[in-house]
Design an enzyme around this catalytic site. Structure first.
Site, PDB file in Angstrom:
ATOM      1  N   ASP A 334      -5.412   7.115   3.723  1.00 20.75           N
ATOM      2  CA  ASP A 334      -5.945   8.431   4.045  1.00 20.75           C
ATOM      3  C   ASP A 334      -4.788   9.209   4.677  1.00 20.75           C
ATOM      4  O   ASP A 334      -3.856   8.592   5.207  1.00 20.75           O
ATOM      5  CB  ASP A 334      -7.107   8.269   5.035  1.00 20.75           C
ATOM      6  CG  ASP A 334      -7.618   9.608   5.525  1.00 20.75           C
ATOM      7  OD1 ASP A 334      -7.822  10.505   4.687  1.00 20.75           O
ATOM      8  OD2 ASP A 334      -7.797   9.749   6.750  1.00 20.75           O
ATOM      9  N   ASP A 528      -9.100   6.032   9.125  1.00 20.28           N
ATOM     10  CA  ASP A 528      -9.427   6.070  10.553  1.00 20.28           C
ATOM     11  C   ASP A 528     -10.768   5.417  10.860  1.00 20.28           C
ATOM     12  O   ASP A 528     -11.159   5.302  12.018  1.00 20.28           O
ATOM     13  CB  ASP A 528      -9.398   7.498  11.083  1.00 20.28           C
ATOM     14  CG  ASP A 528     -10.433   8.406  10.402  1.00 20.28           C
ATOM     15  OD1 ASP A 528     -11.327   7.873   9.721  1.00 20.28           O
ATOM     16  OD2 ASP A 528     -10.338   9.628  10.564  1.00 20.28           O
ATOM     17  N   ASP A 532     -14.036   7.471   6.631  1.00 21.52           N
ATOM     18  CA  ASP A 532     -13.568   6.691   5.478  1.00 21.52           C
ATOM     19  C   ASP A 532     -14.291   5.358   5.338  1.00 21.52           C
ATOM     20  O   ASP A 532     -13.824   4.483   4.604  1.00 21.52           O
ATOM     21  CB  ASP A 532     -12.058   6.441   5.586  1.00 21.52           C
ATOM     22  CG  ASP A 532     -11.258   7.719   5.395  1.00 21.52           C
ATOM     23  OD1 ASP A 532     -11.558   8.469   4.455  1.00 21.52           O
ATOM     24  OD2 ASP A 532     -10.351   7.961   6.205  1.00 21.52           O
TER      25      ASP A 532
END
Length: 632
Positions: A334, A528, A532
């Site tokens: 991410d 994180d 996600d």
């Protein structure tokens, strides 16, 4: 070494001292002189003393297991082998194996003690993590400070944390400023500054001043409680290799017992030699076949790897995830909060000719003084002076465009190019990637401010380290604008960048990448752990970063990095790969040596002393090798 281990060690030392004294006297002929023609039986009685001192607990364990129908274990093998060695005194035509029989038990116990010490040393690194558990919480009652159990503190209570005490519960600082030692959670030695309004998590140590903290979670839901639960459950999730060794030992042990019986009984029945010769071969076969080296060193290697990782602030939920992590060849990131800081920062101020940069920033900061938008916050943080709101009036938010305000009697526009166009203030483009905030004063364009999500200091090095470690593909998935994502990807040296993705798009992209994996290679996703979670759970290995205080991260991920540094991803992979190398070194070494000595034993070319090395010696070498996994 604990009290039990010290008693065990002292018992073995006494037994070994007696053993060598008896053996030395035997070599000097003392027992022949003392016992005459009964010397063999005298020696047997003497060797029985150190044998029982060192091995009485092994005999008890073997008997207990036989009674419970679980005979085939190391204790049983050692008991049968040593009894058999002592039984050679019943065969006058063969050399008695009294010293060898005693030595088998003695050195087996040395190996077991060594294993116990190694496991204890490995557990210590886990115990260091477990030490984050708070013993008490201090609350104020009737003007007095009272220590209570953390479980008894309700949410919303104000607790007092003195210097040197551990933060017992998650909460927000209401009074005081101090430094927190977070090393037990993150492995990071630099203290963290906290002040009123700062969130703190349980497990950290208050270093300098008294803090008052309003609790936000009960103890059962606090960070420290969740981490301790994770660590305690890690041993339950075994790797495929570890499970295979366990299943292998269950089949292997009874198989070699029956093979030893066949080797000892059938050849003499067929007239292939004396009973004493084949009995000795069977006993030697039995001693060397003990699977100690495998059943001890393989779990110890995984346990050591998990313990070593915890020293770095890397929590691995089980040895199965350590094994998977070692096979990762694709890492998907991410962007926001993982490779970048996740907060907007002013990265450049570009004034028009004749405009002072600090003056431009001052007007923009005062115009944004009443806004809580992240972009406005970043401008106010970049402005070095004090914000005087009495200088500002007539503030108007123009949705999606920016803000207009009167500052010191001047009309100030702060916003995007659409805001400038609406007010006929010509703007100019900028080559830098990020959010461009244009500023006009009294209808005249004054310049622009560039705001961007800053790449973390060690992100670029992380990508280089992963490629150097054999990762074939580093991919970034983000919901951010394509130009911003591509700029980050180019700077970091990423192999693929996919931008403007919704959460479901990220899952679909990970599915596509998973379908490309071949030859047992695995995919890891790093995020994180909050927004996600679906992707973390779908990947082969989910890695949550910066998980201090994030319940979602601890819940969804397989590997939890307690700090905010992407470089720990490469460190976690190095720990995993080192652990797997050690595991396979031990498997190949132990099986190779044992098979060789088993063949020699079956052919009558291996002595009982060689069998002792094949069992205890190999086990100790494998344990020493396994202990290397603890050094992170």
């Amino acid at each position: 070494m604990n009290k039990k281990q010290r008693r065990w060690r002292n018992r073995i030392i006494v037994a070994i001292a007696l053993f060598f004294a008896i053996m030395l006297a035997e070599k000097l002929g003392a027992w022949n002189a003392l016992f005459g023609r009964y010397a063999t039986y005298g020696e047997f009685a003497l060797y029985l003393v150190p044998y029982l001192i060192a091995g009485h607990d092994v005999l008890k364990k073997a008997w207990r297991n036989i009674r419970h129908g679980e005979a085939f274990d190391e204790a049983f093998l050692m008991t049968v082998a040593t009894f058999g060695a002592f039984a050679t005194i019943l065969f006058p035509q063969t050399e008695p194996q009294l010293a060898e029989g005693c030595a088998v038990m003695l050195f087996y116990q040395v190996g077991e003690l060594f294993q116990s010490y190694a496991v204890g040393k490995s557990r210590k690194s886990i115990a260091d993590m477990m030490d984050i558990a708070p013993e008490f919480a201090t609350i104020e009652r009737g003007g007095e400070l009272v220590e209570v159990d953390p479980d008894e503190v309700p949410v919303g209570s104000v607790i007092v944390i003195k210097p040197g005490e551990r933060v017992p519960l998650d909460g927000v600082v209401t009074d005081g400023a101090s430094q927190l030692d977070t090393a037990a959670l993150t492995g990071e030695s630099v203290p963290r500054h906290v002040e009123p309004g700062t969130s703190v998590i349980s497990g950290c140590i208050n270093m300098t001043d008294v803090l008052r903290v309003r609790t936000t979670k009960p103890y059962g839901e606090s960070t420290v409680s969740r981490i301790l639960e994770l660590v305690e459950n890690a041993s339950e999730k075994k790797a495929k290799t570890e499970n295979f060794i366990t299943r292998f030992a269950r089949v292997y042990t009874p198989a070699v017992v029956f093979a030893a019986l066949i080797l000892a009984i059938f050849p003499p029945l067929l007239g292939m030699g004396p009973w004493s010769d084949w009995l000795l071969r069977g006993l030697t076969f039995l001693v060397v076949s003990c699977p100690c080296a495998l059943v001890i060193s393989v779990p110890l290697s995984f346990f050591g790897g998990i313990g070593g990782a915890s020293k770095l602030g890397i929590l691995v939920k089980g040895s199965n995830y350590l094994e998977l992590l070692a096979k990762v060849d694709t890492v998907v990131f991410d962007k926001t909060g993982t490779l970048t800081s996740g907060t907007f920062n002013v990265v450049a101020v570009h004034p028009q000719e004749g405009v002072d940069p600090s003056c431009l920033l001052s007007y923009a900061a005062h115009a944004e003084a009443l806004s809580n938008h992240p972009i406005a916050t970043s401008i106010k943080q970049a402005y070095a002076g004090d914000l005087d709101q009495t200088r500002v009036r007539d503030v108007h938010e123009e949705s999606g465009h920016g803000v207009t305000a009167t500052v010191d009697g001047h009309t100030v526009l702060v916003g995007n190019d659409k805001l400038m166009a609406e007010h006929d203030a010509a703007s100019r483009d900028c080559d830098l990637t990020g959010t461009i905030l244009h500023v006009a004063i009294d209808g005249r364009y004054a310049g622009h401010i560039v705001i961007a999500d800053v790449v973390k200091d060690d992100a670029e090095q992380t990508i280089r380290d992963l490629h150097a470690a054999g990762v074939q593909k580093c991919v970034m998935l983000t919901g951010d604008r394509r130009d911003v994502a591509e700029a980050v990807g180019q700077r970091l040296g990423l192999d693929e960048v996919h931008a403007q993705l919704l959460p479901q798009d990220k899952v679909a992209e990970v599915e596509r990448l998973l379908a490309l994996e071949q030859n047992g290679a695995k995919l890891a996703f790093v995020g994180d752990g909050i927004n996600d979670a679906p992707v973390l759970m779908r990947a082969d290995v989910g890695i949550a970063m910066g998980a201090m205080g994030s319940d979602a991260a601890i819940e969804a991920a397989d590997v939890v990095l307690m700090d905010d540094k992407p470089s720990n991803i490469a460190r976690a992979m190095r720990v995993a790969r080192k652990t797997m190398r050690i595991v396979w070194q031990n498997i190949v070494f132990a099986l190779g040596v044992k098979i060789l000595i088993l063949v020699l034993a079956a052919l009558g070319l291996a002595s009982m002393w060689l069998a002792v090395f094949g069992d205890v010696g190999v086990a100790m070498i494998a344990i020493l090798n396994a202990m290397r996994a603890m050094r992170a």
